[in-house]
Design an enzyme around this catalytic site. Structure first.
Site, PDB file in Angstrom:
ATOM      1  N   SER A  87     -50.450 -37.044 -23.263  1.00 28.09           N
ATOM      2  CA  SER A  87     -49.504 -36.161 -23.949  1.00 28.09           C
ATOM      3  C   SER A  87     -50.110 -34.768 -24.146  1.00 28.09           C
ATOM      4  O   SER A  87     -50.359 -34.062 -23.179  1.00 28.09           O
ATOM      5  CB  SER A  87     -49.063 -36.795 -25.268  1.00 28.09           C
ATOM      6  OG  SER A  87     -47.989 -36.079 -25.842  1.00 28.09           O
ATOM      7  N   HIS A 193     -41.261 -37.727 -26.930  1.00 32.62           N
ATOM      8  CA  HIS A 193     -41.182 -38.310 -25.576  1.00 32.62           C
ATOM      9  C   HIS A 193     -39.933 -39.166 -25.408  1.00 32.62           C
ATOM     10  O   HIS A 193     -39.977 -40.279 -24.891  1.00 32.62           O
ATOM     11  CB  HIS A 193     -42.448 -39.113 -25.255  1.00 32.62           C
ATOM     12  CG  HIS A 193     -43.671 -38.263 -25.179  1.00 32.62           C
ATOM     13  ND1 HIS A 193     -43.872 -37.343 -24.177  1.00 32.62           N
ATOM     14  CD2 HIS A 193     -44.751 -38.164 -26.007  1.00 32.62           C
ATOM     15  CE1 HIS A 193     -45.029 -36.713 -24.386  1.00 32.62           C
ATOM     16  NE2 HIS A 193     -45.570 -37.191 -25.490  1.00 32.62           N
TER      17      HIS A 193
END
Length: 767
Positions: A87, A193
């Site tokens: 990430s 996400h």
């Protein structure tokens, strides 16, 4: 070979980076200047800012990861062969690969953290013990359609993301699911996400576009694709990361497949080291067989990356979704007498789609009450619209409706059955027109025009007609400034091309209409030099992923469904109608005269299975064409009409008409026998609609149910599933399912189109 991996959010801790800030004082000072606060204090002092808040977490981790990387390179004298980050850590991987310098990376991360930090109302949770496929199956089984898979951390550790309430529902489900070892909610404020990050992604995408990136010196493995970044898609891929799954498991498997690979975690903690250890124990490497044709393989790889970006949320025009605050380019059209109900509109809006309340046949009070109810349920930025059906005979009713919409600040209208632009539509547009700070003419009162003929489309793609502007100016209904601004913009913000559909229809064919209308749109934009693109949507016949895919492939910027929404829990029609609709197939519709345009011969498409309405309606139109008055009908035909069709006498019907119609209409009927016959026959159409909506047992065979073959196709698509029963059909779930499966289907079709000609080209295998 060695891969440096950089941790993301969750690895932060007070005290991280101690010693590094002094060692790299010039970069620390640079960070303080960019961020506007002390990065060292943030990371080391408990009484300072909260390092666990997303807005601060991400810059803090980026800086510590970056300084840790510089120290590692200085100590070892070696740069990695590959880089990857989880990430946020992916920004450090790209910095290590030379895509950008420390300062640029920090500016990007600062913006990312700010955008993600504003997201509220979401939640995330780790599910331990199930595979991604098993987690997805549980979500589907329990209809938790609002939840996405956010992270695939290991084969048995999957993180889910969605609205906080949905995550709480999921907890009870997973804790009672076999093989689940742990359900662990994460301490986050947003659904990261996932599809709910789409709006933030769009803003970030615009921000990142102003930066220049250098060529990558080493391969960086993308979270989104679990494969190396492509230089020419670097910005897009980095943006897509925000609302896509972090495919960490496959990223590590890809690296394992490169050969003997060592992994070194660069940054605070050992979270990634633990994940990699489990992946090595639970999964096998991924590799690629050597490619025979590098040029073909590169092309195919690019196509695969494009396909991987196809999601339900990515279908359609991004600008359209942004303008209307939508997650999906999906609309549900208005249906007569509030069948497209306030409940339907609210449900769709909350799911990131947009519905139009059906005003046709309702009183002004009923419409206003519905608007107030919808506005009371929805918050700022949640889109809804009102359907306005053209009334050729009573334009004064349109005037009153526009007054009502303006009074209640309704800013989106679906204009249906208009044969051209009318003064009331011009007035509606005028009251929302202005110039923004850039000098562009914008209109807060938006029109989406449903059209099926090029000449009608042309009128809506043109500015307001000059004669209407002059007329409205003369009546003091618009100002000179409003008239001047209206000359700069089209009458409609967007048009929706309606092919053969339920209800009013011209029987158009989408394959012919869409190319013609998109070409006309382009021509009109060039002619009038509009600065903002007019979007073209598709409607009519859309009830399956195949149909929706065809619409998008034909160039639709959005799709609009109708018939399939009538057979849902939220539709304001009777259970008996829904029972009939649930049983229909694609061949079970027919064309009948339109009650509101009876004399002109306009047609509506209706259900024919199980009812006599289409046959009886067509018989009435045949009689109207053949005879000049009711008195010309023979006794046998009159008796049949009164006993079989109307269930009451002609005299009683006319008395009822006299009570409800304007005096001018009744006066005309008294003088014109043909008009009187038309009024009597039109009464049957109102009667048959009321029977259906109320679910009357009095005469089911006379139900008038507007419907197209799309519902028959939908019924076949969901046959054998929970959705076969209409009581399990909800408009929002249907919309999401249709868009999701359309994206999957489009992905599959794209893959088949670009299938390698050699079996050895680009095939993933286990070793």
């Amino acid at each position: 070979m060695i891969t440096y991996v950089f941790p993301g959010q969750g690895s932060q801790q007070k005290g991280m980076g101690q010693g590094l800030f002094e060692q790299y004082q010039h970069l620390t000072d640079q960070a303080d200047q960019i961020l506007g606060y002390s990065i060292e204090k943030l990371c080391t002092e408990k009484s300072y800012l909260d390092v666990n808040h997303t807005e601060y977490t991400q810059p803090a981790l980026y800086v510590v990861n970056a300084l840790s990387y510089l120290k590692r390179v200085e100590e070892t004298g070696r740069k990695p062969d590959f880089a990857a980050g989880h990430s946020l850590g992916e920004y450090n991987a790209l910095m290590a690969a030379g895509a950008f310098d420390f300062e640029t990376g920090l500016r990007l991360v600062k913006k990312r953290g700010e955008l993600m930090g504003r997201i509220t109302g979401g939640g995330m949770a780790a599910v331990i013990g199930l595979s991604k496929e098993q987690v997805t199956a549980v979500l589907e089984e329990h209809r938790l359609y609002d939840i996405d898979v956010a992270n695939e951390n290991t084969p048995q550790q999957i993180v889910i993301s969605g609205p906080k309430k949905e995550i709480e529902k999921a907890r009870a489900v997973f804790e009672n699911t076999k093989d689940v070892k742990l359900f662990h909610p994460l301490n986050v404020s947003g659904a990261f996400h996932s599809r709910y990050m789409n709006e933030a992604k769009q803003v970030f995408k615009q921000y990142i576009d102003s930066f220049q990136f250098a060529p990558l010196a080493i391969p960086v493995i993308s979270n989104v694709y679990a494969e190396p970044y492509h230089q020419d898609r670097l910005k897009d891929t980095l943006s897509e990361q925000m609302d896509n799954t972090v495919k960490w498991t496959d990223s590590i498997r890809f690296l394992m497949g490169r050969g003997e690979m060592e992994f070194a975690e660069i940054g605070p903690g050992t979270v990634l080291t633990g994940l990699i250890h489990r992946i090595k124990n639970e999964a096998e490497p991924l590799t690629y067989i050597p490619k025979k044709n590098p040029a073909i393989s590169a092309h195919l790889k690019e196509q695969r990356n494009v396909q991987a970006g196809i999601t339900a949320e990515s279908l359609g025009s991004a600008e359209f979704k942004q303008d209307y605050h939508l997650t999906y380019a999906y609309l549900a059209g208005g249906m007569y007498r509030g069948i497209a109900s306030k409940e339907m509109v609210v449900k769709l809006s909350r799911a990131g789609m947009m519905g139009f309340f059906g005003t046709g046949g309702l009183s002004l009070k009923e419409v206003e009450d519905a608007i107030h109810a919808i506005q009371g349920e929805l918050g700022k930025g949640q889109a809804y619209g009102i359907n306005l059906v053209h009334n050729m005979k009573h334009t004064e009713s349109e005037e009153k409706m526009i007054d009502l919409l303006l009074r209640n600040q309704v800013s989106i209208v679906e204009a249906s059955a208009f044969l051209s632009v009318t003064p009331v539509l011009v007035r509606y547009r005028a009251k929302g027109v202005k110039r923004n700070q850039n000098g562009d003419v914008i209109c807060s009162n938006r029109l989406i025009a449903k059209i099926s003929r090029p000449e009608v489309a042309e009128s809506f793609l043109s500015p307001a007609p000059e004669n209407m502007l002059q007329k409205l100016l003369g009546e003091n209904k618009i100002t000179m400034n409003e008239a001047e601004l209206l000359r700069c913009i089209p009458m409609a913000d967007d048009i929706c091309v309606e092919a053969d559909s339920g209800g009013h229809t011209d029987g158009g064919v989408a394959y012919s209409l869409m190319p013609a209308m998109t070409s006309l749109r382009d021509e009109m934009m060039k002619k009038y030099q509009y600065r903002k693109k007019i979007r073209v949507g598709a409607a009519g016949g859309i009830g399956t992923p195949e149909a929706a895919m065809a619409a998008f492939m034909l160039g639709a910027d959005f799709i609009l469904t109708g018939s399939i929404n009538q057979c849902t829990v939220e539709a304001a029609t009777s259970d008996k109608v829904k029972d009939l609709l649930q049983q229909m197939n694609v061949q079970d519709t027919a064309y009948a005269p339109a009650g509101d345009m009876f004399e002109s011969g306009s047609k509506v498409q209706v259900l024919k299975k199980g009812v006599f309405f289409p046959a009886r309606a067509n018989k009435l139109y045949e009689l109207y064409q053949r005879y000049g008055s009711i008195r010309e009908l023979d006794a046998k035909m009159l008796a049949q009409l009164e006993e079989k069709y109307f269930k009451r006498s002609i005299e009683d019907i006319y008395k009822d008409i006299a009570l409800h119609y304007p005096a001018a209409d009744i006066e005309k009927a008294e003088q014109n026998p043909k008009h009187k016959m038309a009024l009597i026959f039109r009464w049957y159409f109102r009667y048959s609609s009321k029977l259906a909506i109320s679910g009357s047992e009095h005469s089911k065979v006379d139900y008038q149910i507007h419907c197209g073959p799309a519902l028959g196709a939908f019924n076949q698509w969901v046959k054998g599933s929970q959705l076969e029963n209409w009581r399990n059909r909800h408009v929002d779930e249907i919309g999401k399912k249709l868009m999701t499966e359309t994206a999957v289907l489009l992905h599959e079709r794209m893959q088949s189109m670009y299938q390698p000609s050699h079996e050895t080209d680009n095939i993933k295998i286990k070793v």
